[in-house]
Motif scaffolding. Structure first.
Motif, PDB file in Angstrom:
ATOM      1  N   GLN A   1      13.767  -1.790   6.754  1.00 37.40           N
ATOM      2  CA  GLN A   1      14.123  -0.731   5.868  1.00 37.40           C
ATOM      3  C   GLN A   1      13.920  -0.789   4.530  1.00 37.40           C
ATOM      4  O   GLN A   1      14.273  -0.131   3.670  1.00 37.40           O
ATOM      5  N   ARG A   2      13.251  -2.275   3.927  1.00 37.16           N
ATOM      6  CA  ARG A   2      13.359  -2.640   2.545  1.00 37.16           C
ATOM      7  C   ARG A   2      12.104  -1.690   1.721  1.00 37.16           C
ATOM      8  O   ARG A   2      12.277  -1.107   0.635  1.00 37.16           O
ATOM      9  N   LEU A   3      11.064  -1.352   2.353  1.00 38.25           N
ATOM     10  CA  LEU A   3       9.786  -0.876   2.008  1.00 38.25           C
ATOM     11  C   LEU A   3       9.934   0.592   2.397  1.00 38.25           C
ATOM     12  O   LEU A   3       9.789   0.927   3.668  1.00 38.25           O
ATOM     13  N   LYS A   4       9.830   1.528   1.703  1.00 42.16           N
ATOM     14  CA  LYS A   4      10.338   2.760   2.051  1.00 42.16           C
ATOM     15  C   LYS A   4       8.990   3.851   1.183  1.00 42.16           C
ATOM     16  O   LYS A   4       8.596   3.541   0.329  1.00 42.16           O
ATOM     17  N   GLN A   5       8.624   4.758   2.065  1.00 44.85           N
ATOM     18  CA  GLN A   5       7.689   5.844   1.480  1.00 44.85           C
ATOM     19  C   GLN A   5       8.789   6.917   0.999  1.00 44.85           C
ATOM     20  O   GLN A   5       9.449   7.312   1.666  1.00 44.85           O
TER      21      GLN A   5
ATOM     22  N   SER B   1       4.721  -5.750   4.028  1.00 47.24           N
ATOM     23  CA  SER B   1       5.137  -7.080   3.385  1.00 47.24           C
ATOM     24  C   SER B   1       4.625  -8.372   3.821  1.00 47.24           C
ATOM     25  O   SER B   1       4.198  -8.348   5.159  1.00 47.24           O
ATOM     26  N   SER B   2       4.425  -9.437   3.236  1.00 46.83           N
ATOM     27  CA  SER B   2       4.003 -10.527   3.794  1.00 46.83           C
ATOM     28  C   SER B   2       4.367 -11.646   2.919  1.00 46.83           C
ATOM     29  O   SER B   2       5.114 -11.584   1.960  1.00 46.83           O
ATOM     30  N   GLY B   3       3.999 -12.766   3.422  1.00 48.31           N
ATOM     31  CA  GLY B   3       4.506 -14.086   2.619  1.00 48.31           C
ATOM     32  C   GLY B   3       4.103 -14.082   1.328  1.00 48.31           C
ATOM     33  O   GLY B   3       4.425 -15.077   0.480  1.00 48.31           O
TER      34      GLY B   3
ATOM     35  N   ASP C   1       4.341  -7.935  -1.464  1.00 49.65           N
ATOM     36  CA  ASP C   1       4.002  -6.661  -0.579  1.00 49.65           C
ATOM     37  C   ASP C   1       2.691  -5.953  -0.978  1.00 49.65           C
ATOM     38  O   ASP C   1       2.172  -6.134  -2.356  1.00 49.65           O
ATOM     39  N   PHE C   2       2.017  -5.436   0.052  1.00 49.75           N
ATOM     40  CA  PHE C   2       0.741  -4.995  -0.206  1.00 49.75           C
ATOM     41  C   PHE C   2       0.927  -3.231  -0.046  1.00 49.75           C
ATOM     42  O   PHE C   2       1.548  -2.674   0.804  1.00 49.75           O
ATOM     43  N   TYR C   3       0.296  -2.660  -0.981  1.00 46.77           N
ATOM     44  CA  TYR C   3       0.323  -1.172  -1.094  1.00 46.77           C
ATOM     45  C   TYR C   3      -1.137  -0.563  -1.113  1.00 46.77           C
ATOM     46  O   TYR C   3      -1.860  -0.953  -2.051  1.00 46.77           O
ATOM     47  N   ASN C   4      -1.428   0.129   0.091  1.00 50.56           N
ATOM     48  CA  ASN C   4      -2.875   0.875   0.114  1.00 50.56           C
ATOM     49  C   ASN C   4      -2.517   2.445  -0.480  1.00 50.56           C
ATOM     50  O   ASN C   4      -1.733   3.111   0.326  1.00 50.56           O
TER      51      ASN C   4
END
Length: 115
Positions: A49-53, A92-94, A97-100
């Motif tokens: 739940q860390r990355l939210k839209q 998210s990755s090592g 964070d990646f955002y498209n």
């Protein structure tokens, strides 16, 4: 990650969609306007739940004309008329964070010919 009791990833609790089309017949052909609005109240991208839209609203419109003989048709379409910024995908990755980004305000003109 213990995600028990958490909101399902990629699934908003609420979405609403409303649309309408109005058509005007005339001797010069048929004119139409279509409007659609969609609301999404947001959702988490991953189980932790860390990355939210965040919530967002999209508005799309199409203006059209069709010839009396139904040979020609022209449409002007606008999508995301409010130029809402939202994510098509976030992960998210090592490496971070990646955002498209989802498409911004776009428009198109279509011409149809039926023979």
């Amino acid at each position: 990650v213990d995600a028990s009791g958490s909101q399902i990833t990629g699934a908003p609790e609420w979405t609403h969609t409303a649309g309408a089309t109005y058509t005007i017949p005339s001797d010069a052909g048929e004119y139409s306007v279509s409007l659609r609005a969609t609301y999404n109240d947001g959702f988490p991208w991953e189980p932790d739940q860390r990355l939210k839209q965040a919530s967002y609203t999209l508005v799309h419109m199409t203006l059209g004309w069709r010839s009396p003989s139904d040979t020609w048709a022209v449409r002007l379409t606008g999508r995301n008329l409010l130029d809402e910024e939202y994510s098509a995908q976030t992960r998210s990755s090592g490496f971070g964070d990646f955002y498209n980004a989802a498409p911004p305000l776009t428009y198109a003109v279509s011409v149809d010919y039926n023979f």
